[in-house]
Design an enzyme around this catalytic site. Sequence first.
Site, PDB file in Angstrom:
ATOM      1  N   LYS A  85      -2.816   4.467  -3.424  1.00 29.12           N
ATOM      2  CA  LYS A  85      -2.217   4.787  -2.115  1.00 29.12           C
ATOM      3  C   LYS A  85      -2.311   6.261  -1.765  1.00 29.12           C
ATOM      4  CE  LYS A  85      -1.922   0.786  -2.725  1.00 29.12           C
ATOM      5  NZ  LYS A  85      -3.188   0.208  -2.209  1.00 29.12           N
ATOM      6  N   GLU A 115       0.814  -9.876  -1.879  1.00 26.91           N
ATOM      7  CA  GLU A 115       0.107 -10.999  -2.515  1.00 26.91           C
ATOM      8  C   GLU A 115       0.997 -11.729  -3.521  1.00 26.91           C
ATOM      9  OE1 GLU A 115      -1.058  -7.918  -2.240  1.00 26.91           O
ATOM     10  OE2 GLU A 115      -1.586  -7.047  -4.144  1.00 26.91           O
ATOM     11  N   ASP A 141      -8.326  -0.056  -0.242  1.00 31.96           N
ATOM     12  CA  ASP A 141      -7.418  -0.852  -1.092  1.00 31.96           C
ATOM     13  C   ASP A 141      -7.395  -0.290  -2.504  1.00 31.96           C
ATOM     14  OD1 ASP A 141      -7.283  -4.323  -2.252  1.00 31.96           O
ATOM     15  OD2 ASP A 141      -5.672  -2.910  -1.771  1.00 31.96           O
ATOM     16  N   ASP A 179      -5.044  -1.922   3.146  1.00 30.76           N
ATOM     17  CA  ASP A 179      -4.072  -2.843   2.544  1.00 30.76           C
ATOM     18  C   ASP A 179      -2.813  -2.060   2.154  1.00 30.76           C
ATOM     19  OD1 ASP A 179      -3.902  -4.918  -0.454  1.00 30.76           O
ATOM     20  OD2 ASP A 179      -3.018  -5.199   1.524  1.00 30.76           O
ATOM     21  N   ASN A 180      -1.706  -2.766   1.960  1.00 29.40           N
ATOM     22  CA  ASN A 180      -0.500  -2.205   1.321  1.00 29.40           C
ATOM     23  C   ASN A 180       0.181  -1.068   2.063  1.00 29.40           C
ATOM     24  OD1 ASN A 180      -2.633  -2.543  -1.396  1.00 29.40           O
ATOM     25  ND2 ASN A 180      -0.872  -3.895  -1.121  1.00 29.40           N
TER      26      ASN A 180
HETATM   27  O1  LIG Z   1      -2.614   0.049  -6.753  1.00 28.75           O
HETATM   28  C1  LIG Z   1      -2.959  -0.833  -5.939  1.00 28.75           C
HETATM   29  N1  LIG Z   1      -4.222  -0.823  -5.434  1.00 28.75           N
HETATM   30  C2  LIG Z   1      -4.623  -1.768  -4.538  1.00 28.75           C
HETATM   31  N2  LIG Z   1      -3.836  -2.742  -4.093  1.00 28.75           N
HETATM   32  C3  LIG Z   1      -2.561  -2.850  -4.592  1.00 28.75           C
HETATM   33  C4  LIG Z   1      -1.733  -3.916  -4.168  1.00 28.75           C
HETATM   34  O2  LIG Z   1      -2.271  -4.809  -3.274  1.00 28.75           O
HETATM   35  C5  LIG Z   1      -0.430  -4.028  -4.631  1.00 28.75           C
HETATM   36  C6  LIG Z   1       0.072  -3.081  -5.542  1.00 28.75           C
HETATM   37  C7  LIG Z   1       1.460  -3.228  -6.032  1.00 28.75           C
HETATM   38  C8  LIG Z   1       2.446  -3.735  -5.200  1.00 28.75           C
HETATM   39  C9  LIG Z   1       3.753  -3.904  -5.664  1.00 28.75           C
HETATM   40  C10 LIG Z   1       4.066  -3.563  -6.966  1.00 28.75           C
HETATM   41  F1  LIG Z   1       5.315  -3.741  -7.430  1.00 28.75           F
HETATM   42  C11 LIG Z   1       3.085  -3.042  -7.810  1.00 28.75           C
HETATM   43  C12 LIG Z   1       1.779  -2.880  -7.344  1.00 28.75           C
HETATM   44  C13 LIG Z   1      -0.736  -2.029  -5.991  1.00 28.75           C
HETATM   45  C14 LIG Z   1      -2.055  -1.911  -5.511  1.00 28.75           C
HETATM   46 MG   LIG Z   2      -4.012  -4.029  -2.288  1.00 29.35          MG
END
Ligand SMILES: O=c1[nH]cnc2c(O)cc(-c3ccc(F)cc3)cc12
Ligand SMILES: [Mg+2]
Length: 214
Positions: free
Chosen positions: A144, A199, A141, A169-170
Amino acid sequence: MSETKEQRVLQFVLQNAIRGDPKSVIDNIDKYCSQREWAMNVGDQKGLILDNVLKESNPNTVLELGTYCGYSTVRIARLLKPGARFLTVEFNPAFAAVAKQIIEFAGLKDKVQVIEGNTQDIIPQLKKKYEVDKLDFVFVDHWKDKYLPDTQLLEKCGLLAKGSVVLADNVITPGAPEFLKYVRTCGRYDCTNYPSFLEYMDERDALEKAVFRG
Ligand SMILES: O=c1[nH]cnc2c(O)cc(-c3ccc(F)cc3)cc12
Ligand SMILES: [Mg+2]
């Protein structure tokens, strides 16, 4: 110096959650980040999937890549059996400082080791410096673009065994297409996709479970 969002999340937890109660820490982070400021915690919908996959695995040794504020760290640590080992790696020192305080407030300090550093530097040290033999469960997590190289590094370092679970995740938002293609086509993993939502948002996201075939 003006405080950061992560420090505001910490303050909200310290002022509203119950010390020693992991569930109240989880619920208060979700409350703050859904009502006041979005933050990249795995959240409660994907968090429930994480809980269930973790319970199925019932791991002895867990690694988390990307601690952030410690939300998923608390979710994982609260479900571990006595004596299980749990290491979590965070690159950003400010995030690690917040996470350590949230983990301690939840009463889980003795169950987790927070390691500050770059995953590509830490992973090769896990066997000798951190006395890890094999990883039963890895929660991926962090950034990416590091999902695939770090998964391949875990393989190269001999840290995965038959049945080791890699849960990422993601895989939809922001997405990890190279990682997905690799685990689904390289022949060394049995993959399952768990569709969910980003989330605190209505956008689609998903977790991917990749079980190492050994
Ligand atoms: O960079 C991330 N590391 C870990 N988890 C993430 C996560 O759950 C969501 C996002 C994220 C998702 C959409 C957005 F518009 C901007 C950031 C980034 C990370
Ligand atoms: Mg995440």
